[in-house]
Design a protein around this motif. Structure first.
Motif, PDB file in Angstrom:
ATOM      1  N   ALA A   1       0.830  -1.208   0.000  1.00 61.30           N
ATOM      2  CA  ALA A   1       0.000   0.000   0.000  1.00 61.30           C
ATOM      3  C   ALA A   1       0.862   1.254   0.000  1.00 61.30           C
ATOM      4  N   ILE A   2       1.933   1.239   0.793  1.00 64.60           N
ATOM      5  CA  ILE A   2       2.852   2.384   0.822  1.00 64.60           C
ATOM      6  C   ILE A   2       3.458   2.605  -0.558  1.00 64.60           C
ATOM      7  N   THR A   3       3.843   1.517  -1.207  1.00 65.97           N
ATOM      8  CA  THR A   3       4.437   1.598  -2.544  1.00 65.97           C
ATOM      9  C   THR A   3       3.474   2.229  -3.538  1.00 65.97           C
ATOM     10  N   ASP A   4       2.190   1.877  -3.433  1.00 65.46           N
ATOM     11  CA  ASP A   4       1.192   2.382  -4.383  1.00 65.46           C
ATOM     12  C   ASP A   4       0.748   3.811  -4.073  1.00 65.46           C
ATOM     13  N   ILE A   5       0.634   4.144  -2.787  1.00 65.63           N
ATOM     14  CA  ILE A   5       0.059   5.432  -2.395  1.00 65.63           C
ATOM     15  C   ILE A   5       1.086   6.550  -2.376  1.00 65.63           C
ATOM     16  N   TRP A   6       2.331   6.262  -1.974  1.00 68.48           N
ATOM     17  CA  TRP A   6       3.329   7.313  -1.788  1.00 68.48           C
ATOM     18  C   TRP A   6       3.505   8.204  -3.019  1.00 68.48           C
ATOM     19  N   PRO A   7       3.607   7.646  -4.244  1.00 72.58           N
ATOM     20  CA  PRO A   7       3.788   8.525  -5.414  1.00 72.58           C
ATOM     21  C   PRO A   7       2.544   9.372  -5.706  1.00 72.58           C
TER      22      PRO A   7
ATOM     23  N   GLY B   1      -3.663   1.009  -4.191  1.00 77.98           N
ATOM     24  CA  GLY B   1      -3.136   1.241  -2.849  1.00 77.98           C
ATOM     25  C   GLY B   1      -4.226   1.234  -1.792  1.00 77.98           C
ATOM     26  N   ILE B   2      -5.374   1.827  -2.111  1.00 76.49           N
ATOM     27  CA  ILE B   2      -6.501   1.816  -1.170  1.00 76.49           C
ATOM     28  C   ILE B   2      -6.990   0.383  -0.951  1.00 76.49           C
ATOM     29  N   ALA B   3      -7.019  -0.400  -2.040  1.00 79.66           N
ATOM     30  CA  ALA B   3      -7.417  -1.810  -1.918  1.00 79.66           C
ATOM     31  C   ALA B   3      -6.410  -2.571  -1.056  1.00 79.66           C
ATOM     32  N   ASP B   4      -5.129  -2.246  -1.198  1.00 78.60           N
ATOM     33  CA  ASP B   4      -4.102  -2.897  -0.373  1.00 78.60           C
ATOM     34  C   ASP B   4      -4.293  -2.567   1.105  1.00 78.60           C
ATOM     35  N   LEU B   5      -4.685  -1.316   1.406  1.00 76.43           N
ATOM     36  CA  LEU B   5      -4.960  -0.945   2.798  1.00 76.43           C
ATOM     37  C   LEU B   5      -6.148  -1.738   3.341  1.00 76.43           C
TER      38      LEU B   5
ATOM     39  N   PHE C   1      -5.174 -12.868  -6.005  1.00 79.51           N
ATOM     40  CA  PHE C   1      -5.337 -12.133  -7.270  1.00 79.51           C
ATOM     41  C   PHE C   1      -4.447 -10.892  -7.286  1.00 79.51           C
ATOM     42  N   ARG C   2      -4.438 -10.186  -6.162  1.00 82.74           N
ATOM     43  CA  ARG C   2      -3.609  -8.964  -6.066  1.00 82.74           C
ATOM     44  C   ARG C   2      -2.126  -9.297  -6.240  1.00 82.74           C
ATOM     45  N   MET C   3      -1.668 -10.381  -5.637  1.00 85.34           N
ATOM     46  CA  MET C   3      -0.266 -10.743  -5.751  1.00 85.34           C
ATOM     47  C   MET C   3       0.084 -11.216  -7.164  1.00 85.34           C
ATOM     48  N   MET C   4      -0.846 -11.879  -7.831  1.00 87.16           N
ATOM     49  CA  MET C   4      -0.600 -12.262  -9.221  1.00 87.16           C
ATOM     50  C   MET C   4      -0.544 -11.034 -10.120  1.00 87.16           C
ATOM     51  N   LEU C   5      -1.346 -10.005  -9.769  1.00 87.62           N
ATOM     52  CA  LEU C   5      -1.269  -8.740 -10.494  1.00 87.62           C
ATOM     53  C   LEU C   5       0.110  -8.121 -10.320  1.00 87.62           C
ATOM     54  N   GLY C   6       0.600  -8.164  -9.074  1.00 88.55           N
ATOM     55  CA  GLY C   6       1.931  -7.630  -8.813  1.00 88.55           C
ATOM     56  C   GLY C   6       3.009  -8.420  -9.525  1.00 88.55           C
ATOM     57  N   LEU C   7       2.862  -9.751  -9.517  1.00 86.97           N
ATOM     58  CA  LEU C   7       3.862 -10.607 -10.138  1.00 86.97           C
ATOM     59  C   LEU C   7       3.896 -10.420 -11.650  1.00 86.97           C
ATOM     60  N   GLY C   8       2.732 -10.162 -12.228  1.00 81.44           N
ATOM     61  CA  GLY C   8       2.674 -10.010 -13.677  1.00 81.44           C
ATOM     62  C   GLY C   8       2.842  -8.582 -14.141  1.00 81.44           C
ATOM     63  N   TYR C   9       1.863  -7.746 -13.826  1.00 75.19           N
ATOM     64  CA  TYR C   9       1.837  -6.384 -14.359  1.00 75.19           C
ATOM     65  C   TYR C   9       2.984  -5.515 -13.845  1.00 75.19           C
ATOM     66  N   PHE C  10       3.126  -5.462 -12.506  1.00 74.35           N
ATOM     67  CA  PHE C  10       4.135  -4.556 -11.947  1.00 74.35           C
ATOM     68  C   PHE C  10       5.556  -5.031 -12.242  1.00 74.35           C
ATOM     69  N   THR C  11       5.753  -6.349 -12.267  1.00 71.72           N
ATOM     70  CA  THR C  11       7.073  -6.849 -12.653  1.00 71.72           C
ATOM     71  C   THR C  11       7.407  -6.429 -14.082  1.00 71.72           C
TER      72      THR C  11
ATOM     73  N   THR D   1      11.762  -3.767   0.218  1.00 74.33           N
ATOM     74  CA  THR D   1      12.719  -3.127  -0.689  1.00 74.33           C
ATOM     75  C   THR D   1      12.016  -2.199  -1.674  1.00 74.33           C
ATOM     76  N   VAL D   2      10.890  -2.688  -2.215  1.00 73.71           N
ATOM     77  CA  VAL D   2      10.125  -1.863  -3.169  1.00 73.71           C
ATOM     78  C   VAL D   2       9.596  -0.595  -2.476  1.00 73.71           C
ATOM     79  N   ALA D   3       9.068  -0.759  -1.254  1.00 75.51           N
ATOM     80  CA  ALA D   3       8.518   0.393  -0.531  1.00 75.51           C
ATOM     81  C   ALA D   3       9.600   1.410  -0.194  1.00 75.51           C
ATOM     82  N   ILE D   4      10.747   0.932   0.298  1.00 77.36           N
ATOM     83  CA  ILE D   4      11.830   1.851   0.679  1.00 77.36           C
ATOM     84  C   ILE D   4      12.358   2.604  -0.538  1.00 77.36           C
ATOM     85  N   MET D   5      12.565   1.891  -1.654  1.00 82.78           N
ATOM     86  CA  MET D   5      13.087   2.533  -2.842  1.00 82.78           C
ATOM     87  C   MET D   5      12.072   3.525  -3.424  1.00 82.78           C
TER      88      MET D   5
END
Length: 253
Positions: free
Chosen positions: A133-139, A165-169, A188-198, A245-249
């Motif tokens: 959620a931090i990764t999605d909302i911060w930007p 990000g709101i859905a992650d919260l 489903f959310r993690m598969m979205l991350g594994l596919g789309y965001f990767t 790592t993703v959130a910190i970066m």
């Protein structure tokens, strides 16, 4: 339907465990009788077979006498099966009933490990989803301020990552409240991350972020389907490290 150990009166050897239907077949084949005893775990004593309601119903379901039951029994198969069953001493049978055999101890150990894995799962997922959620909302912090000032929440549609990000919260809250029904959504959310965001990070040429989001997403997905303690601990370490790592970066970048 329960299973019971049986023995003849005066004998110190028990056979079984048998279910009531099997005991009824043994009686009809002459391998047991109404005088045969069964071990009652609740009363911790040997009692006649007919004192057990389940056995009595299996032997005589229509309230007729034993001699009137028109059922053919393959005595050859009964004899063969009985020969394959080793005799069991009473003390061995009692140990099995109390769960003190090697097999039951192994099963109890696996059950304890599964309970520990389940206890770890939800807190781990809560941390991973919060980092996501931090990764999605911060930007999109600026967009949140603009939406609040204008009071036009339809502007959210222009910021799909903020919606994720709101859905992650929300999923973080579900994990904190132990709502395991949310697991399919998390997968489903993690598969979205594994596919789309990767793919997004790969297209940007950011190898570090690509690997981190892939590891974090896969570990979170795997933690929702395993009850193996060692796998769960591995998922916790890899998932929190990857998504962290993703959130910190994201925050520092």
């Amino acid at each position: 339907m329960g299973e019971y150990y049986i023995q003849e009166p005066g004998s110190d050897e028990a056979k079984g465990p048998y279910d009531p239907g099997r005991i009824a077949d043994l009686i009809e084949a002459g391998k047991a009788s109404e005088e045969t005893l069964y071990y009652d775990e609740d009363r911790e004593d040997w009692l006649p077979l007919m004192e057990c309601p389940e056995i009595r119903e299996a032997v005589n379901p229509t309230a007729k006498s034993l001699s009137l039951r028109p059922k053919e029994v393959d005595e050859t198969s009964l004899n063969r099966e009985d020969e394959l069953l080793p005799a069991m001493k009473v003390d061995e049978m009692l140990a099995a009933a109390e769960g003190n055999t090697d097999e039951t101890r192994h099963l109890k150990k696996k059950h304890r490990e599964a309970e520990r894995a389940a206890a770890i799962c939800l807190p781990v997922l809560a941390v991973i989803m919060l980092l996501a959620a931090i990764t999605d909302i911060w930007p999109n912090v600026g967009a949140i301020t603009a939406i609040q000032e204008e009071g036009d929440y339809a502007l959210l549609l222009k910021h799909p990552l903020l919606i994720v990000g709101i859905a992650d919260l929300f999923l973080t809250l579900c994990c904190i409240l132990s709502v395991t029904d949310a697991f399919p959504i998390i997968r489903f959310r993690m598969m979205l991350g594994l596919g789309y965001f990767t793919y997004i990070f790969w297209s940007w040429g950011d190898t570090t972020m690509m690997i981190a989001v892939a590891l974090g997403s896969f570990a979170a997905w795997l933690s929702t389907i395993t009850l193996n303690l060692y796998t769960m601990v591995s998922c916790a370490i890899i998932g929190i490290f990857g998504m962290g790592t993703v959130a910190i970066m994201t925050v520092l970048g």
